[in-house]
Write an enzyme that holds these catalytic residues in place. Structure first.
Site, PDB file in Angstrom:
ATOM      1  N   ASP A  16       0.862  -1.162   0.000  1.00 25.75           N
ATOM      2  CA  ASP A  16       0.000   0.000   0.000  1.00 25.75           C
ATOM      3  C   ASP A  16       0.912   1.229   0.000  1.00 25.75           C
ATOM      4  O   ASP A  16       2.077   1.146   0.394  1.00 25.75           O
ATOM      5  CB  ASP A  16      -0.875  -0.040   1.262  1.00 25.75           C
ATOM      6  CG  ASP A  16      -1.674   1.220   1.459  1.00 25.75           C
ATOM      7  OD1 ASP A  16      -2.417   1.592   0.542  1.00 25.75           O
ATOM      8  OD2 ASP A  16      -1.546   1.843   2.533  1.00 25.75           O
ATOM      9  N   LEU A  17       0.392   2.378  -0.440  1.00 22.08           N
ATOM     10  CA  LEU A  17       1.202   3.601  -0.460  1.00 22.08           C
ATOM     11  C   LEU A  17       0.888   4.525   0.712  1.00 22.08           C
ATOM     12  O   LEU A  17       1.674   4.667   1.637  1.00 22.08           O
ATOM     13  CB  LEU A  17       0.991   4.345  -1.786  1.00 22.08           C
ATOM     14  CG  LEU A  17       1.524   3.668  -3.050  1.00 22.08           C
ATOM     15  CD1 LEU A  17       1.151   4.481  -4.288  1.00 22.08           C
ATOM     16  CD2 LEU A  17       3.039   3.500  -2.972  1.00 22.08           C
ATOM     17  N   ASP A  18      -0.303   5.152   0.670  1.00 22.93           N
ATOM     18  CA  ASP A  18      -0.644   6.186   1.662  1.00 22.93           C
ATOM     19  C   ASP A  18      -0.672   5.639   3.080  1.00 22.93           C
ATOM     20  O   ASP A  18      -1.339   4.632   3.362  1.00 22.93           O
ATOM     21  CB  ASP A  18      -2.010   6.789   1.337  1.00 22.93           C
ATOM     22  CG  ASP A  18      -2.021   7.515   0.003  1.00 22.93           C
ATOM     23  OD1 ASP A  18      -0.934   7.853  -0.493  1.00 22.93           O
ATOM     24  OD2 ASP A  18      -3.129   7.734  -0.541  1.00 22.93           O
ATOM     25  N   ASP A 188      -1.222  -0.543   6.064  1.00 21.59           N
ATOM     26  CA  ASP A 188      -1.595  -0.046   7.389  1.00 21.59           C
ATOM     27  C   ASP A 188      -3.059  -0.262   7.717  1.00 21.59           C
ATOM     28  O   ASP A 188      -3.457  -0.104   8.869  1.00 21.59           O
ATOM     29  CB  ASP A 188      -1.294   1.454   7.480  1.00 21.59           C
ATOM     30  CG  ASP A 188      -2.249   2.281   6.629  1.00 21.59           C
ATOM     31  OD1 ASP A 188      -2.965   3.127   7.190  1.00 21.59           O
ATOM     32  OD2 ASP A 188      -2.274   2.082   5.396  1.00 21.59           O
TER      33      ASP A 188
END
Length: 238
Positions: A16-18, A188
């Protein structure tokens, strides 16, 4: 590092990025502020445009077209275009205005302060495994220095429905040419990243950056294979 399930062989990692690789909260706050300022300055009849009106337009679009939520960029563009049409701009002028607004949005959206630890960790991991980014958002890793670590980037909308749906997880496995069970997904969010990955056959690593208790968090649905509190912990798997 805490293990909840036996960790099987890993031949690729997806991320995941954000809020997994960097803190996205100040980025979004600033970008929303700048986007609102752009709208107010774009046309005199938008000078009093409020964030609440933008969110009302987004909600109306979602009610009319439920699947639009899977493509947050198009969802935003359409809401901005609708706002411009509502104040009397022609269809061509509204389309041009929405495009200009999205270019402004992308510029601010890409001003991300990536921690050095993220660079160091991804560089080390990329020497052993292929890495892939899977995001529900519209951040472009190439715009803020992370693009070269990834074999490819999958985004909700162009590449399928958003997580926790399995479209992007399955596409990642297909493009990598590996079984889903050999991919370790790192994220997250306990719903989109952990539950989404596990339900579609991947292994999952939850990065717990805010000291949450997995046994008490309301959106904890499925146990990850492991939990870490900082990204650099992943290098112990090498």
């Amino acid at each position: 590092m805490r293990f909840y399930r036996p960790l099987g062989p890993v031949t690729a990692l997806t991320f995941d990025l954000d809020d997994t690789l960097y803190d996205n909260r100040p980025v979004i706050l600033r970008t929303e502020q700048e986007s609102l300022a752009f709208m107010r300055s774009y046309h005199p009849d938008l000078s009093q445009f409020e964030a609440a009106e933008y969110h009302r337009l987004r909600q109306a679009l979602r009610e009319a077209e439920p699947d639009i939520c899977h493509d947050v960029t198009e969802w935003r563009r359409r809401a901005v275009e609708r706002a411009m049409l509502d104040v009397g701009l022609s269809p061509d002028a509204a389309a041009a205005g929405a495009q200009a607004a999205m270019e402004n949005f992308a510029r601010w959206r890409s001003l991300i302060d990536v921690p050095q630890e993220t660079h160091d960790t991804l560089a080390a991991l990329a020497e052993k495994w292929p890495l892939v980014a899977i995001t529900n958002g519209n951040a472009d890793p190439h715009a803020f220095g992370l693009g070269d670590y990834f074999k490819f980037v999958l985004r909700a909308g162009p590449h399928g429905r958003s997580k926790p749906f399995g479209d992007m997880y399955e596409l990642a496995a297909q493009k990598l040419g590996v079984a889903p069970g050999e991919i370790l997904h790192v994220g997250d969010d306990l719903t989109t990243d952990v539950a989404g990955a596990v339900r579609h056959g991947l292994q999952a690593c939850w990065i717990n950056l805010r000291g949450g208790d997995l046994m008490q968090i309301h959106d904890s649905r499925l146990l990850p294979h492991l939990e870490i509190t900082r990204l650099a912990s992943l290098t112990t798997l090498i």
